[in-house]
Design a protein around this motif. Sequence first.
Motif, PDB file in Angstrom:
ATOM      1  N   VAL A 256      45.593  36.568 -21.937  1.00  0.00           N
ATOM      2  CA  VAL A 256      46.943  36.184 -21.004  1.00  0.00           C
ATOM      3  C   VAL A 256      46.705  36.290 -19.637  1.00  0.00           C
ATOM      4  CG1 VAL A 256      48.856  36.561 -20.630  1.00  0.00           C
ATOM      5  CG2 VAL A 256      48.450  36.254 -23.260  1.00  0.00           C
ATOM      6  N   LYS A 257      45.956  38.339 -19.206  1.00  0.00           N
ATOM      7  CA  LYS A 257      45.523  37.653 -17.506  1.00  0.00           C
ATOM      8  C   LYS A 257      44.628  37.149 -17.577  1.00  0.00           C
ATOM      9  CE  LYS A 257      46.601  42.786 -18.544  1.00  0.00           C
ATOM     10  NZ  LYS A 257      46.136  44.610 -18.863  1.00  0.00           N
ATOM     11  N   ASP A 258      43.566  36.673 -17.900  1.00  0.00           N
ATOM     12  CA  ASP A 258      42.903  35.798 -17.225  1.00  0.00           C
ATOM     13  C   ASP A 258      43.253  33.951 -17.365  1.00  0.00           C
ATOM     14  OD1 ASP A 258      41.503  34.849 -19.838  1.00  0.00           O
ATOM     15  OD2 ASP A 258      40.155  35.925 -20.205  1.00  0.00           O
ATOM     16  N   GLY A 259      43.912  33.930 -18.147  1.00  0.00           N
ATOM     17  CA  GLY A 259      45.034  32.764 -17.916  1.00  0.00           C
ATOM     18  C   GLY A 259      44.217  31.662 -19.042  1.00  0.00           C
ATOM     19  N   THR A 260      43.441  32.244 -20.315  1.00  0.00           N
ATOM     20  CA  THR A 260      42.231  31.272 -21.606  1.00  0.00           C
ATOM     21  C   THR A 260      44.086  31.299 -22.208  1.00  0.00           C
ATOM     22  OG1 THR A 260      40.763  32.692 -21.249  1.00  0.00           O
ATOM     23  CG2 THR A 260      41.366  31.462 -23.051  1.00  0.00           C
ATOM     24  N   LEU A 261      44.720  32.144 -22.268  1.00  0.00           N
ATOM     25  CA  LEU A 261      46.141  31.795 -23.125  1.00  0.00           C
ATOM     26  C   LEU A 261      47.434  31.881 -22.249  1.00  0.00           C
ATOM     27  CD1 LEU A 261      45.264  33.251 -26.716  1.00  0.00           C
ATOM     28  CD2 LEU A 261      45.106  31.401 -26.052  1.00  0.00           C
ATOM     29  N   ALA A 262      48.193  30.947 -22.476  1.00  0.00           N
ATOM     30  CA  ALA A 262      49.321  30.570 -21.717  1.00  0.00           C
ATOM     31  C   ALA A 262      50.656  31.485 -22.115  1.00  0.00           C
ATOM     32  CB  ALA A 262      50.177  29.759 -21.835  1.00  0.00           C
ATOM     33  N   ALA A 263      50.564  32.102 -23.574  1.00  0.00           N
ATOM     34  CA  ALA A 263      51.077  33.265 -24.286  1.00  0.00           C
ATOM     35  C   ALA A 263      50.952  33.441 -25.810  1.00  0.00           C
ATOM     36  CB  ALA A 263      53.160  32.650 -23.987  1.00  0.00           C
ATOM     37  N   ILE A 264      51.355  34.458 -26.368  1.00  0.00           N
ATOM     38  CA  ILE A 264      51.063  35.397 -27.218  1.00  0.00           C
ATOM     39  C   ILE A 264      52.311  35.790 -27.925  1.00  0.00           C
ATOM     40  CG2 ILE A 264      48.585  36.152 -27.484  1.00  0.00           C
ATOM     41  CD1 ILE A 264      49.241  38.231 -26.210  1.00  0.00           C
ATOM     42  N   ALA A 265      52.879  35.567 -28.884  1.00  0.00           N
ATOM     43  CA  ALA A 265      53.683  35.995 -29.940  1.00  0.00           C
ATOM     44  C   ALA A 265      53.791  36.920 -30.577  1.00  0.00           C
ATOM     45  CB  ALA A 265      54.989  34.739 -30.988  1.00  0.00           C
ATOM     46  N   VAL A 266      54.150  38.369 -30.362  1.00  0.00           N
ATOM     47  CA  VAL A 266      53.701  39.293 -30.652  1.00  0.00           C
ATOM     48  C   VAL A 266      55.163  40.023 -31.950  1.00  0.00           C
ATOM     49  CG1 VAL A 266      52.956  41.185 -30.150  1.00  0.00           C
ATOM     50  CG2 VAL A 266      52.412  39.955 -28.736  1.00  0.00           C
ATOM     51  N   GLN A 267      54.765  40.492 -32.846  1.00  0.00           N
ATOM     52  CA  GLN A 267      55.853  41.583 -33.547  1.00  0.00           C
ATOM     53  C   GLN A 267      55.400  42.304 -33.622  1.00  0.00           C
ATOM     54  OE1 GLN A 267      54.700  40.146 -38.132  1.00  0.00           O
ATOM     55  NE2 GLN A 267      52.103  39.461 -36.260  1.00  0.00           N
ATOM     56  N   GLY A 268      56.635  43.927 -33.796  1.00  0.00           N
ATOM     57  CA  GLY A 268      56.566  44.561 -33.823  1.00  0.00           C
ATOM     58  C   GLY A 268      55.126  45.548 -34.958  1.00  0.00           C
ATOM     59  N   SER A 269      54.364  45.394 -34.928  1.00  0.00           N
ATOM     60  CA  SER A 269      53.484  46.243 -36.137  1.00  0.00           C
ATOM     61  C   SER A 269      53.668  47.534 -36.264  1.00  0.00           C
ATOM     62  CB  SER A 269      51.892  45.455 -35.588  1.00  0.00           C
ATOM     63  OG  SER A 269      51.556  46.058 -34.707  1.00  0.00           O
ATOM     64  N   PHE A 270      53.725  48.184 -35.380  1.00  0.00           N
ATOM     65  CA  PHE A 270      53.478  49.445 -35.408  1.00  0.00           C
ATOM     66  C   PHE A 270      55.524  49.963 -35.861  1.00  0.00           C
ATOM     67  CE2 PHE A 270      55.504  53.694 -34.057  1.00  0.00           C
ATOM     68  CZ  PHE A 270      54.586  54.212 -33.996  1.00  0.00           C
ATOM     69  N   GLN A 271      55.667  48.958 -35.585  1.00  0.00           N
ATOM     70  CA  GLN A 271      57.726  49.179 -36.572  1.00  0.00           C
ATOM     71  C   GLN A 271      57.572  48.999 -38.210  1.00  0.00           C
ATOM     72  OE1 GLN A 271      56.955  48.108 -33.787  1.00  0.00           O
ATOM     73  NE2 GLN A 271      58.804  47.329 -32.394  1.00  0.00           N
ATOM     74  N   MET A 272      56.747  48.571 -38.246  1.00  0.00           N
ATOM     75  CA  MET A 272      56.370  48.018 -39.547  1.00  0.00           C
ATOM     76  C   MET A 272      55.943  48.721 -40.410  1.00  0.00           C
ATOM     77  SD  MET A 272      54.776  43.893 -40.124  1.00  0.00           S
ATOM     78  CE  MET A 272      55.895  42.697 -38.764  1.00  0.00           C
ATOM     79  N   GLY A 273      54.955  49.709 -39.790  1.00  0.00           N
ATOM     80  CA  GLY A 273      54.105  50.795 -40.592  1.00  0.00           C
ATOM     81  C   GLY A 273      55.282  51.906 -40.453  1.00  0.00           C
ATOM     82  N   GLU A 274      55.879  52.081 -39.361  1.00  0.00           N
ATOM     83  CA  GLU A 274      57.035  53.191 -39.224  1.00  0.00           C
ATOM     84  C   GLU A 274      58.173  53.303 -40.491  1.00  0.00           C
ATOM     85  OE1 GLU A 274      59.206  56.220 -35.845  1.00  0.00           O
ATOM     86  OE2 GLU A 274      59.202  54.090 -35.378  1.00  0.00           O
ATOM     87  N   LEU A 275      58.710  52.317 -40.255  1.00  0.00           N
ATOM     88  CA  LEU A 275      60.230  51.064 -40.416  1.00  0.00           C
ATOM     89  C   LEU A 275      59.666  51.553 -42.109  1.00  0.00           C
ATOM     90  CD1 LEU A 275      61.904  49.279 -38.287  1.00  0.00           C
ATOM     91  CD2 LEU A 275      62.368  51.756 -38.925  1.00  0.00           C
ATOM     92  N   GLY A 276      58.222  50.770 -42.711  1.00  0.00           N
ATOM     93  CA  GLY A 276      58.477  51.167 -43.729  1.00  0.00           C
ATOM     94  C   GLY A 276      58.177  51.837 -44.493  1.00  0.00           C
ATOM     95  N   VAL A 277      57.408  53.343 -44.456  1.00  0.00           N
ATOM     96  CA  VAL A 277      57.531  54.572 -44.819  1.00  0.00           C
ATOM     97  C   VAL A 277      58.919  54.849 -44.154  1.00  0.00           C
ATOM     98  CG1 VAL A 277      56.255  56.986 -44.789  1.00  0.00           C
ATOM     99  CG2 VAL A 277      54.624  54.893 -44.594  1.00  0.00           C
ATOM    100  N   GLN A 278      59.297  54.978 -43.327  1.00  0.00           N
ATOM    101  CA  GLN A 278      60.592  55.644 -43.512  1.00  0.00           C
ATOM    102  C   GLN A 278      61.732  55.115 -44.036  1.00  0.00           C
ATOM    103  OE1 GLN A 278      61.625  55.048 -39.834  1.00  0.00           O
ATOM    104  NE2 GLN A 278      60.551  57.233 -38.924  1.00  0.00           N
ATOM    105  N   THR A 279      61.762  53.217 -45.168  1.00  0.00           N
ATOM    106  CA  THR A 279      63.229  52.665 -45.992  1.00  0.00           C
ATOM    107  C   THR A 279      62.659  53.973 -47.991  1.00  0.00           C
ATOM    108  OG1 THR A 279      62.920  51.628 -44.244  1.00  0.00           O
ATOM    109  CG2 THR A 279      63.693  50.623 -46.748  1.00  0.00           C
ATOM    110  N   ILE A 280      60.787  53.776 -47.766  1.00  0.00           N
ATOM    111  CA  ILE A 280      60.276  54.042 -48.663  1.00  0.00           C
ATOM    112  C   ILE A 280      61.109  55.851 -49.106  1.00  0.00           C
ATOM    113  CG2 ILE A 280      58.529  55.638 -49.985  1.00  0.00           C
ATOM    114  CD1 ILE A 280      58.230  53.084 -50.364  1.00  0.00           C
ATOM    115  N   GLY A 281      61.329  56.744 -47.576  1.00  0.00           N
ATOM    116  CA  GLY A 281      61.917  57.891 -47.789  1.00  0.00           C
ATOM    117  C   GLY A 281      63.001  57.837 -47.797  1.00  0.00           C
ATOM    118  N   LYS A 282      63.515  56.749 -47.290  1.00  0.00           N
ATOM    119  CA  LYS A 282      65.265  56.857 -47.444  1.00  0.00           C
ATOM    120  C   LYS A 282      65.357  56.147 -48.898  1.00  0.00           C
ATOM    121  CE  LYS A 282      66.905  54.808 -43.697  1.00  0.00           C
ATOM    122  NZ  LYS A 282      67.193  53.647 -42.614  1.00  0.00           N
TER     123      LYS A 282
END
Length: 315
Positions: A256-282
Amino acid sequence: MHRIRATLVASATVFVMASAQAGAAEIAVIVKTVNSTFWQNVQKGADAGVASLPEGTTISFDGPASEAAIADQVNMVENAINRKVAGIVLAPSDPDALVPAIKKAWEARIPVVLIDSMLAESGEKYYQAFLATDNRKAGELCAKVLIDKIGSEGKIAIMSYVAGVGSEVGRVGGFTDYVKANSKLEIVGPFYSQSQMATALNQTTDILTSNPDLKGIFGANEPTAIGMGRALAQTGKVGKVVGVGFDGNEDLQGFVKDGTLAAIAVQGSFQMGELGVQTIGKLLGKEKVEKTIDTGVIVVTKDNIDQPEAKNVLY
């Protein structure tokens, strides 16, 4: 397979733990592959999530060598069940193949939270929550970005990963349907890399060579988008073919920085792990949880890559 809905659905029934499981403290986090920074960022989130759970709760992190090693992932789930873990956070590599294993977890009264990809409808009763990007919405967003860059006529290619995986069906389906409904663009593909960067590089190189009039190209996950970006650079197509990728590791940020790609769509991967474990806790605490939770997606471009909204999801 049903589509992910952007809105939250009715609360799931509280999952009642069997007394034999009450003292178990391990939460097994099983992802599609350990050989990807995306899933390693999920692990970081899981590590953060366990800090808010009762003292003594631990997580184990596992995954096959590749996303295509579906039988290996099934074995990992069954092994977790056999050692009587307290709960399982799973990113299923195949919507059908994982259903019998998740049924075994349900029968053993082990709560299961899915992340990233859905199971087939036959498995819906066996898990308690699903946390993921709304992949269909994310695919539509990528298509909109590409059309905004190249216009509504010409030829584009879709470089995908593993056919039939829940995230792939939603993501590529959303992209394709949006393109067909909002443009006259001709679509070449999709081509499946099996989430192998080298395969995506070779496939993209072949597509660029055989379609010299190509105007745009979409890489639907991390290794595929990296291979696609490298192919654009190696064939001298940067600036001539507009690329939109998915996920946000350092390689893709560099593109993205060097212009090879115009854009990237980025998921909340950290949130998947954090909320996944917390949801098991609930669930272990007998709390009600939502059946479906959208963990979001951010479109990152050269204009916003250094802004907080992007930094919060890049890894």
